[in-house]
Design a protein around this motif. Structure first.
Motif, PDB file in Angstrom:
ATOM      1  N   LEU A 155      -9.097   1.332  -5.025  1.00  0.00           N
ATOM      2  CA  LEU A 155     -10.073   0.504  -4.310  1.00  0.00           C
ATOM      3  C   LEU A 155     -10.626   1.222  -3.082  1.00  0.00           C
ATOM      4  O   LEU A 155     -11.790   1.058  -2.725  1.00  0.00           O
ATOM      5  N   LYS A 156      -9.788   2.015  -2.410  1.00  0.00           N
ATOM      6  CA  LYS A 156     -10.244   2.760  -1.243  1.00  0.00           C
ATOM      7  C   LYS A 156     -11.269   3.821  -1.629  1.00  0.00           C
ATOM      8  O   LYS A 156     -12.182   4.124  -0.878  1.00  0.00           O
ATOM      9  N   ARG A 157     -11.093   4.390  -2.828  1.00  0.00           N
ATOM     10  CA  ARG A 157     -12.033   5.412  -3.282  1.00  0.00           C
ATOM     11  C   ARG A 157     -13.383   4.811  -3.663  1.00  0.00           C
ATOM     12  O   ARG A 157     -14.408   5.466  -3.569  1.00  0.00           O
TER      13      ARG A 157
ATOM     14  N   TRP B 271      -4.524  -0.097  -4.850  1.00  0.00           N
ATOM     15  CA  TRP B 271      -5.091  -0.008  -3.491  1.00  0.00           C
ATOM     16  C   TRP B 271      -5.774   1.337  -3.299  1.00  0.00           C
ATOM     17  O   TRP B 271      -6.851   1.421  -2.703  1.00  0.00           O
ATOM     18  N   ALA B 272      -5.144   2.411  -3.769  1.00  0.00           N
ATOM     19  CA  ALA B 272      -5.732   3.744  -3.629  1.00  0.00           C
ATOM     20  C   ALA B 272      -7.062   3.836  -4.359  1.00  0.00           C
ATOM     21  O   ALA B 272      -8.026   4.421  -3.852  1.00  0.00           O
TER      22      ALA B 272
ATOM     23  N   ARG C 265       0.823  -1.213   0.000  1.00  0.00           N
ATOM     24  CA  ARG C 265       0.000   0.000   0.000  1.00  0.00           C
ATOM     25  C   ARG C 265       0.859   1.266   0.000  1.00  0.00           C
ATOM     26  O   ARG C 265       0.341   2.363  -0.169  1.00  0.00           O
TER      27      ARG C 265
END
Length: 196
Positions: free
Chosen positions: A193-195, A190-191, A130
């Motif tokens: 997916l977080k959004r 990962w970034a 991450r």
């Protein structure tokens, strides 16, 4: 004293919690990984006097997405496919197949891919996938280990000077680019997916 906690790598988002479905999914992912490795071995980029494959990039991405256990299992399955004579390596079938090919000039690099997968997979299991800087450090370490293993095996076959000249130097720039690219891509996923 702090104990490193295990986090879940990217692929864990697709895995069922337990049982036969989990095992079947892992087997499917390992087979897809070996296909990606074979395709990346056959994909060549010409940079100077040698052709560079995308295989190192594939190993780095598989390891960071799969985590330690599944990544190492995937690489071992890939090597087993090659050992049984499937033309999955860069120089196969033109330069031979099976164990004979694996014991040739690329043998150390092939074994190094397993070490590379273990190092990067270990880092991914700890959440380093991450963070681009941590992941770059792990991937660079893995790259150095893989190249050292390849160099050592090749030095036995052709001597250390030629091994350095033909087995390491021509690949340094290309492999650094692949490490930087992989270390950027996985945290970016990962970034995203977080959004979402």
């Amino acid at each position: 004293m702090a104990i490193a906690t295990t986090m879940r790598p990217l692929v864990s988002l697709t895995l069922p919690d337990r049982g036969a479905a989990r095992l079947a999914t892992q087997l499917f992912l390992a087979l897809v990984g070996t296909l990606l490795l074979a395709l990346s071995a056959k994909t060549k980029v010409v940079l100077g006097p040698v052709d560079i494959s995308l295989q190192t990039l594939a190993v780095l991405l598989i390891a960071s997405a799969f985590g330690l256990r599944l990544a190492v299992a995937t690489l071992l399955l890939y090597l087993a496919q090659g050992a049984f004579g499937l033309p999955v390596f860069q120089g196969t079938p033109e330069k031979g197949i099976g164990i004979a090919y694996m014991l040739g000039s690329t043998g150390g690099y092939l074994a190094g891919f397993v070490a590379m997968a273990a190092i990067v997979g270990w880092a991914a299991d700890r959440g380093w996938d991450r963070n681009p800087l941590k992941l770059f450090g792990a991937m660079l370490t893995a790259e150095v280990v893989m190249m050292a293993m390849g160099f050592a095996w090749l030095a036995i076959l052709i001597g250390p000077e030629k091994s350095w000249q033909f087995g390491v130097l021509p690949f340094v720039v290309g492999d650094l680019i692949k490490v930087a690219l992989a270390a950027s891509l996985v945290p970016a996923v990962w970034a995203l997916l977080k959004r979402g």
